[in-house]
Design an enzyme around this catalytic site. Sequence first.
Site, PDB file in Angstrom:
ATOM      1  N   CYS A  51      -7.333   7.172  -4.321  1.00  0.00           N
ATOM      2  CA  CYS A  51      -5.956   6.694  -4.377  1.00  0.00           C
ATOM      3  C   CYS A  51      -5.211   6.963  -3.074  1.00  0.00           C
ATOM      4  CB  CYS A  51      -5.214   7.339  -5.549  1.00  0.00           C
ATOM      5  SG  CYS A  51      -5.236   9.142  -5.538  1.00  0.00           S
ATOM      6  N   ARG A  53      -7.024   7.342   0.181  1.00  0.00           N
ATOM      7  CA  ARG A  53      -7.755   6.973   1.383  1.00  0.00           C
ATOM      8  C   ARG A  53      -8.811   5.919   1.085  1.00  0.00           C
ATOM      9  NH1 ARG A  53      -9.097  11.058   4.357  1.00  0.00           N
ATOM     10  NH2 ARG A  53      -7.747  12.549   3.303  1.00  0.00           N
ATOM     11  N   SER A  97      -6.359  16.625   2.562  1.00  0.00           N
ATOM     12  CA  SER A  97      -5.777  16.228   1.285  1.00  0.00           C
ATOM     13  C   SER A  97      -4.322  16.678   1.198  1.00  0.00           C
ATOM     14  CB  SER A  97      -6.557  16.853   0.122  1.00  0.00           C
ATOM     15  OG  SER A  97      -7.907  16.423   0.125  1.00  0.00           O
TER      16      SER A  97
END
Length: 332
Positions: A51, A53, A97
């Site tokens: 969602c 990358r 992240s």
Amino acid sequence: MQLNKFYILGVTHKDLTLNEREVFIKNEPKKIMEGLLEDGIVKGYVLLETCLRVEIYMESENIELVKQKFNIGPLFVKKSGIEAVKYLFDVVCGFNSIIKGEDSILSQVRNSFLKSMEEKHTTKTLNVIFNKAIEVGKKFRHKSQVSKNAMSLEAIALKFIREHFDTLEDKRIFIVGTGEMAVAILNIFTRNNINNIVMTNRSRTRVLELKEKYNIDIVDFNERYTEVEKSDIIISATSAPHLVLIEEKMKDLNMTKEKIFLDLAVPRDIDTSIENYPNINLYNLDNLWDVVKKNEQKRSNLLKEYKYILEDQIKNLLKYCEYKGELKCKRN
């Protein structure tokens, strides 16, 4: 094994807005890569789609032709050689992240790699690099314990919803989709004794499988708008390339009570026009991340402290190259 022919192209949440990432996905990067593979421009590739990358890890003899095919802009991830390997290690360990060190990216990378292997789209070089990456991802989390008490995306979604309601006990929750994210949402709701849940999916077989395992109700996909009218919280997380909930089909529904729509799909599932309705709150992935920031510093410190694990793995990979006679990979 030739690290100098290892490249990464793609987009992430840091580079592009949700709208721009949607456009990229709708251009079907997998289909483009299939054509490049067939033409021999690419020897092998691994496509990582999450969602946040969309990245393509590849071995190629002519990266300029690949860039031309994708019409790569200045904001795209562009890495090559050992720098590309370092980037992949950072990704798999959660350095890039939003939730630093989170676990899901490790499984996403592993699953993407295994899928490419099954499709016979990998090469010896890609196999070595990804095995090393998965190995370091596991080792990093074990030693650093950075994932301990970590908030997953589904946990953030639950916290986000709870901030809008005093209680969820009397709320009806409708989940559209049965993929990895939808099931993760279902899992965390169930663990928190939130049981008034209804699910639907275009494939009824998958919904029936989940009903055997969880205490949920199910509705036919064609009845989804009726369920939207009944529900207080609507969560959509499908892999559809188009809208799943359209404003035109909702305008005649009774939408007078407060509702939360949470769109966790890329491309998005829910028509943004419903934001104009009174008492309707529509949120997507870009709205969730403020919840993460409170615990950010502690996790960032852990990542810095255990960065040496990634550096050691890079040294191991280079030694492997030397052993195989690939001394040139040190310079690329």
